[in-house]
Design a protein around this motif. Sequence first.
Motif, PDB file in Angstrom:
ATOM      1  N   ASN A   1      -3.111  -3.159 -12.213  1.00 27.38           N
ATOM      2  CA  ASN A   1      -2.639  -3.589 -10.905  1.00 27.38           C
ATOM      3  C   ASN A   1      -2.992  -2.539  -9.855  1.00 27.38           C
ATOM      4  O   ASN A   1      -2.718  -1.351 -10.030  1.00 27.38           O
ATOM      5  CB  ASN A   1      -1.118  -3.800 -10.932  1.00 27.38           C
ATOM      6  N   LEU A   2      -3.591  -3.003  -8.772  1.00 27.63           N
ATOM      7  CA  LEU A   2      -3.944  -2.138  -7.645  1.00 27.63           C
ATOM      8  C   LEU A   2      -3.429  -2.794  -6.368  1.00 27.63           C
ATOM      9  O   LEU A   2      -3.887  -3.870  -5.986  1.00 27.63           O
ATOM     10  CB  LEU A   2      -5.461  -1.938  -7.573  1.00 27.63           C
ATOM     11  N   ASP A   3      -2.461  -2.146  -5.727  1.00 26.51           N
ATOM     12  CA  ASP A   3      -1.834  -2.698  -4.522  1.00 26.51           C
ATOM     13  C   ASP A   3      -2.399  -1.984  -3.299  1.00 26.51           C
ATOM     14  O   ASP A   3      -2.144  -0.801  -3.082  1.00 26.51           O
ATOM     15  CB  ASP A   3      -0.316  -2.515  -4.599  1.00 26.51           C
ATOM     16  N   LEU A   4      -3.173  -2.708  -2.503  1.00 24.02           N
ATOM     17  CA  LEU A   4      -3.751  -2.193  -1.261  1.00 24.02           C
ATOM     18  C   LEU A   4      -3.262  -3.002  -0.065  1.00 24.02           C
ATOM     19  O   LEU A   4      -3.908  -3.023   0.989  1.00 24.02           O
ATOM     20  CB  LEU A   4      -5.278  -2.239  -1.331  1.00 24.02           C
ATOM     21  N   SER A   5      -2.129  -3.645  -0.191  1.00 19.50           N
ATOM     22  CA  SER A   5      -1.624  -4.522   0.867  1.00 19.50           C
ATOM     23  C   SER A   5      -1.252  -3.733   2.116  1.00 19.50           C
ATOM     24  O   SER A   5      -0.924  -2.551   2.057  1.00 19.50           O
ATOM     25  CB  SER A   5      -0.404  -5.296   0.363  1.00 19.50           C
ATOM     26  N   ASN A   6      -1.328  -4.415   3.252  1.00 17.35           N
ATOM     27  CA  ASN A   6      -0.884  -3.862   4.539  1.00 17.35           C
ATOM     28  C   ASN A   6      -1.548  -2.534   4.875  1.00 17.35           C
ATOM     29  O   ASN A   6      -0.896  -1.585   5.299  1.00 17.35           O
ATOM     30  CB  ASN A   6       0.643  -3.707   4.543  1.00 17.35           C
ATOM     31  N   ASN A   7      -2.853  -2.464   4.654  1.00 17.46           N
ATOM     32  CA  ASN A   7      -3.648  -1.333   5.099  1.00 17.46           C
ATOM     33  C   ASN A   7      -4.522  -1.770   6.272  1.00 17.46           C
ATOM     34  O   ASN A   7      -4.129  -2.667   7.025  1.00 17.46           O
ATOM     35  CB  ASN A   7      -4.488  -0.785   3.941  1.00 17.46           C
ATOM     36  N   ARG A   8      -5.692  -1.170   6.417  1.00 18.73           N
ATOM     37  CA  ARG A   8      -6.596  -1.513   7.523  1.00 18.73           C
ATOM     38  C   ARG A   8      -7.956  -1.949   6.990  1.00 18.73           C
ATOM     39  O   ARG A   8      -8.991  -1.683   7.590  1.00 18.73           O
ATOM     40  CB  ARG A   8      -6.751  -0.320   8.469  1.00 18.73           C
ATOM     41  N   ILE A   9      -7.940  -2.619   5.865  1.00 20.58           N
ATOM     42  CA  ILE A   9      -9.173  -3.037   5.212  1.00 20.58           C
ATOM     43  C   ILE A   9      -9.706  -4.306   5.880  1.00 20.58           C
ATOM     44  O   ILE A   9      -8.995  -5.307   5.977  1.00 20.58           O
ATOM     45  CB  ILE A   9      -8.922  -3.294   3.715  1.00 20.58           C
ATOM     46  N   SER A  10     -10.962  -4.252   6.321  1.00 23.10           N
ATOM     47  CA  SER A  10     -11.602  -5.443   6.879  1.00 23.10           C
ATOM     48  C   SER A  10     -12.512  -6.095   5.845  1.00 23.10           C
ATOM     49  O   SER A  10     -12.723  -7.308   5.879  1.00 23.10           O
ATOM     50  CB  SER A  10     -12.411  -5.077   8.129  1.00 23.10           C
ATOM     51  N   THR A  11     -13.027  -5.310   4.921  1.00 28.74           N
ATOM     52  CA  THR A  11     -13.849  -5.821   3.834  1.00 28.74           C
ATOM     53  C   THR A  11     -13.988  -4.726   2.776  1.00 28.74           C
ATOM     54  O   THR A  11     -13.853  -3.542   3.090  1.00 28.74           O
ATOM     55  CB  THR A  11     -15.249  -6.237   4.329  1.00 28.74           C
ATOM     56  N   LEU A  12     -14.198  -5.112   1.544  1.00 37.79           N
ATOM     57  CA  LEU A  12     -14.471  -4.161   0.468  1.00 37.79           C
ATOM     58  C   LEU A  12     -15.982  -4.069   0.290  1.00 37.79           C
ATOM     59  O   LEU A  12     -16.642  -5.084   0.060  1.00 37.79           O
ATOM     60  CB  LEU A  12     -13.801  -4.605  -0.834  1.00 37.79           C
ATOM     61  N   ASP A  13     -16.516  -2.867   0.410  1.00 35.25           N
ATOM     62  CA  ASP A  13     -17.970  -2.715   0.325  1.00 35.25           C
ATOM     63  C   ASP A  13     -18.456  -2.878  -1.116  1.00 35.25           C
ATOM     64  O   ASP A  13     -17.667  -3.029  -2.055  1.00 35.25           O
ATOM     65  CB  ASP A  13     -18.418  -1.369   0.898  1.00 35.25           C
ATOM     66  N   GLU A  14     -19.765  -2.845  -1.282  1.00 39.01           N
ATOM     67  CA  GLU A  14     -20.378  -3.090  -2.592  1.00 39.01           C
ATOM     68  C   GLU A  14     -19.942  -2.047  -3.617  1.00 39.01           C
ATOM     69  O   GLU A  14     -19.719  -2.369  -4.786  1.00 39.01           O
ATOM     70  CB  GLU A  14     -21.896  -3.086  -2.451  1.00 39.01           C
ATOM     71  N   TYR A  15     -19.790  -0.797  -3.178  1.00 41.12           N
ATOM     72  CA  TYR A  15     -19.353   0.267  -4.081  1.00 41.12           C
ATOM     73  C   TYR A  15     -17.970  -0.054  -4.653  1.00 41.12           C
ATOM     74  O   TYR A  15     -17.742   0.043  -5.863  1.00 41.12           O
ATOM     75  CB  TYR A  15     -19.320   1.586  -3.316  1.00 41.12           C
ATOM     76  N   ALA A  16     -17.047  -0.442  -3.797  1.00 46.62           N
ATOM     77  CA  ALA A  16     -15.681  -0.745  -4.251  1.00 46.62           C
ATOM     78  C   ALA A  16     -15.680  -1.953  -5.177  1.00 46.62           C
ATOM     79  O   ALA A  16     -14.998  -1.961  -6.217  1.00 46.62           O
ATOM     80  CB  ALA A  16     -14.782  -0.991  -3.045  1.00 46.62           C
ATOM     81  N   ARG A  17     -16.457  -2.976  -4.839  1.00 45.64           N
ATOM     82  CA  ARG A  17     -16.498  -4.191  -5.664  1.00 45.64           C
ATOM     83  C   ARG A  17     -17.080  -3.883  -7.048  1.00 45.64           C
ATOM     84  O   ARG A  17     -16.572  -4.385  -8.066  1.00 45.64           O
ATOM     85  CB  ARG A  17     -17.320  -5.274  -4.962  1.00 45.64           C
TER      86      ARG A  17
ATOM     87  N   ASN B   1      -5.397   7.113 -17.608  1.00 45.48           N
ATOM     88  CA  ASN B   1      -4.419   6.199 -18.217  1.00 45.48           C
ATOM     89  C   ASN B   1      -3.633   5.390 -17.201  1.00 45.48           C
ATOM     90  O   ASN B   1      -2.662   4.719 -17.564  1.00 45.48           O
ATOM     91  CB  ASN B   1      -3.435   6.996 -19.089  1.00 45.48           C
ATOM     92  N   LEU B   2      -4.029   5.440 -15.948  1.00 42.00           N
ATOM     93  CA  LEU B   2      -3.280   4.721 -14.921  1.00 42.00           C
ATOM     94  C   LEU B   2      -3.294   3.215 -15.181  1.00 42.00           C
ATOM     95  O   LEU B   2      -4.343   2.628 -15.458  1.00 42.00           O
ATOM     96  CB  LEU B   2      -3.850   5.023 -13.537  1.00 42.00           C
ATOM     97  N   ILE B   3      -2.114   2.619 -15.049  1.00 38.10           N
ATOM     98  CA  ILE B   3      -1.956   1.169 -15.226  1.00 38.10           C
ATOM     99  C   ILE B   3      -1.678   0.491 -13.888  1.00 38.10           C
ATOM    100  O   ILE B   3      -2.194  -0.585 -13.608  1.00 38.10           O
ATOM    101  CB  ILE B   3      -0.812   0.870 -16.220  1.00 38.10           C
ATOM    102  N   ASP B   4      -0.881   1.141 -13.052  1.00 34.45           N
ATOM    103  CA  ASP B   4      -0.431   0.533 -11.799  1.00 34.45           C
ATOM    104  C   ASP B   4      -0.542   1.560 -10.675  1.00 34.45           C
ATOM    105  O   ASP B   4       0.031   2.646 -10.769  1.00 34.45           O
ATOM    106  CB  ASP B   4       1.021   0.061 -11.949  1.00 34.45           C
ATOM    107  N   ILE B   5      -1.294   1.225  -9.611  1.00 33.72           N
ATOM    108  CA  ILE B   5      -1.435   2.086  -8.438  1.00 33.72           C
ATOM    109  C   ILE B   5      -0.951   1.308  -7.221  1.00 33.72           C
ATOM    110  O   ILE B   5      -1.466   0.227  -6.927  1.00 33.72           O
ATOM    111  CB  ILE B   5      -2.893   2.528  -8.217  1.00 33.72           C
ATOM    112  N   LYS B   6       0.015   1.873  -6.507  1.00 38.05           N
ATOM    113  CA  LYS B   6       0.537   1.225  -5.298  1.00 38.05           C
ATOM    114  C   LYS B   6       0.190   2.093  -4.085  1.00 38.05           C
ATOM    115  O   LYS B   6       0.664   3.214  -3.958  1.00 38.05           O
ATOM    116  CB  LYS B   6       2.045   1.021  -5.407  1.00 38.05           C
ATOM    117  N   LEU B   7      -0.632   1.546  -3.214  1.00 41.01           N
ATOM    118  CA  LEU B   7      -1.068   2.240  -2.008  1.00 41.01           C
ATOM    119  C   LEU B   7      -0.854   1.376  -0.774  1.00 41.01           C
ATOM    120  O   LEU B   7      -1.522   1.557   0.252  1.00 41.01           O
ATOM    121  CB  LEU B   7      -2.551   2.622  -2.130  1.00 41.01           C
ATOM    122  N   GLY B   8       0.082   0.435  -0.843  1.00 41.53           N
ATOM    123  CA  GLY B   8       0.334  -0.457   0.278  1.00 41.53           C
ATOM    124  C   GLY B   8       0.948   0.270   1.464  1.00 41.53           C
ATOM    125  O   GLY B   8       1.558   1.322   1.334  1.00 41.53           O
ATOM    126  N   GLY B   9       0.762  -0.305   2.654  1.00 42.16           N
ATOM    127  CA  GLY B   9       1.386   0.230   3.851  1.00 42.16           C
ATOM    128  C   GLY B   9       0.807   1.538   4.326  1.00 42.16           C
ATOM    129  O   GLY B   9       1.503   2.324   4.976  1.00 42.16           O
TER     130      GLY B   9
END
Length: 836
Positions: free
Chosen positions: A545-561, A519-527
């Motif tokens: 809403n999924l917040d992944l800001s200010n992490n170390r992501i260089s690209t989202l792989d095919e699985y994540a997409r 039932n998650l609506i909003d996940i914040k994982l920034g920083g």
Amino acid sequence: MTNTQLTLLVVCFLLTMEVNGQLKTTCYFNTKCRCKASNETYVEVDCSKLSLNDIPKLPENVSSVDLSNNNISDVQEYHFKDNNALSEINLSQNKLHFLKKEMFYGLNSVSKLQMNNNNITKTTKDVFLYLRTLSYLDVKKNSISWSNHNVTFPPSLLTLKIDYNSSQENFPEMPHLQTLDVSGTSGDCYIHIVKPDTFRFVPSIYELYISACKVNYVYNGSFRFMRNLSTLDISFNRCLKFDGLQNVTIELPFTSIKVLKFNKIHKTFQMNTKILKQHLSHLKYTNLEEIHGDSNRIQLIEAGAVGQLPSSIRKLFVSDNEFSYGQYVSEFIFTKIEFVNASFLFSSRSNNGEEEKCERSNKSCCNQVCEHVYTPDETISRFETTWKFLPIPRNLKTVFYKDCFLRYEIPQYTVSENIVKYVDLSHNIFYSWIGPLLTFNHLHFLDLSNNICSNVSKVFFKSVPNVTTLLAQNNLLGFVLPDDTEGEIMHHMPALQFVNFAENRIPSLPYNFFKSQVNLIDIKLGGNMMENITFQINHMKQLSNLDLSNNRISTLDEYARDHLEEVLKMKNNLTIDISGNPLKCNCDATEFINWMSTTQIKFHNINKTYCLMSNGVQESLWKSNRIYEKLKMECSSYASLIVGTVASLVVFLFVLIWGICYRNRWRLRYMYYMVKNKYQAQNKEKPDNESQYEYDAFVSYDNNDRIFVHDKLLNRLESQAGLKLCIHKRDFLPGNDIAGNITSAIHNSRKVVIVMSHNYLDSYWCMFEYNMANVESIYSRNKENILFLVFLEQVAPKDLPMMVLELVQSHSYIEYPNDEFGDTVFWNKLREVLSQ
């Protein structure tokens, strides 16, 4: 569209702006002021903060005008004669100094007038004559005594905010006044002693604010006549203390009191205090609903004092105190409190100014009982059993316990039956969450943020099965969450809708971490320190809403997409934030950039989302389709580049392997002989004794040290001790290569004696013998120590190779002495070692 129409449209657009969410336009009668239509007929005007010296002429349809924060020093007589529709005027923060009744001529509909923070020093007594409908008046922070000017206030007045000095002035009768604010927090107030006649002029008062008025004492009967009094604020009278509060509470049963505020009636740097039963005893007969007792250095409450609170009490504000654990805690379970704010406990204070001087004699203490501090025997000892009990008021719904900086773990507790829905425990130092706190079945909101927590047990959240909002940002959960591969920590919260794990130094989350949170609506994982989406999300049908800001992501792989696209199909409205990440725009990220340009997923802060091109230039992903086209061109010959790279890599590996083999050619030859010798040994039956060794020891030495070996060592060990030694010049088989002779000699000797010297270290074949002997001890003798070092001369540690130095530090060695006694000990020790 004609040029004239276009010009008018542009002008209208420039004149229109958004202010505080309300659409305002430039007023036609004054280009500096802003106008907003309150309805089809009337207009609200804002002329604040414009450095105006005069009030502009207002149209007849103006309903309110804000003239605050200007330089207006005078209001012309009859200026408002055409503004009969005007209901509110704000003249605060100006330079008014003289008031006359003609200033307000024509204001027959004004209900609210603000003239606070001016410099009014003079007025006529009938200044408010024309304000017949005035109900709200604020004249605080002015240099005038209204009573000394015999000012008559309108009988329609319901709310009055005014400065007051009880020693210099009295107020006229205002029988209809409902709210009186003479508080020193927003103006100037001095009421040294509250007497029965101090507020006789306001018998119908509903709200009375006398905070920060330097009140030292309150006489009995001061509030008895206020039958309608529902709100009383006596806060920030630091000399009143709790014995003075008792005289206040005596009168309250005769009023309609609902809200009582006595914040900071105890000095900041005095001893902690204790609330006694007599301080609250009279409240039992009131209908009080709210109590505000913040910042009073309260440490304990006398047993039975909590029981003096009326059954009507619903809200309790006791933040910024010094509470110790005591018997009174368990007494709260019987109250009907619904809201508690006990935040900011044990806050530090700096002495930035002088404390208020108190002018009270000891007789002012009620019944000679003054402030009381706790004694150690009044506290309750903590339970020492594994299970602990936490009493909670049965009707409690909201709890604030933040910014207390308590350094504790949260252990296992049993709590009383409760209906708590909202708990804020943020900004403490609850560094370990063990639990469970059984049980909070009604809890929906839990804030555990900013606690520097690095440990969460798998049963901690078992006590909050119905929580929908979990705030846990700014902790150190990255030390524990990545190990929860089966999602056991979050398993007990299936109803969770909003979760915040930002700023937790999380490197990754396991695939099953959110497996129970459908039932998650909003996940914040920034920083955090995440490099990709590694946790399952395609089962979250409500995710928006999924917040992944200010992490170390260089690209989202095919699985994540693919998972994000599956969520989009179910929700049709998904927003993600990947701003502040070190995104790459290179050939490896082409598919990712293409996905960004084609997906229906919304990207929050896309104008702040950048990626790094292969040439080192940062590009905005606001128009990702353009970046994708650029990458297609740059990567068109990517296949050829891969082939060339692979070919170069093969050549490089070949050269590298050849170089390694060449460098270790003698070691490889040694391994060859070792394998050959082991193969030969496997064809022989291993005897029960050590008769398979032909020699007792192989002596490895440099030819320059032959005199010591031939003249001394052989004589002492062979002739006198009867040992059989292997010497290369005497015992090596002619015709065999030297490497084979060395390997065979070491293999057929029980021990190897290394005659160490500078000559030995400089000899290639000597070091070769040393290496072969070392490998023999590791592979053929099951790590048995067969090497024995004899230092023929002093060799500094810095001159020893690392492999020799390691042996010196971990195994036995002996130095050849220079004296006769040492010489005897040396040969005895050497003979003993080789005979073992």
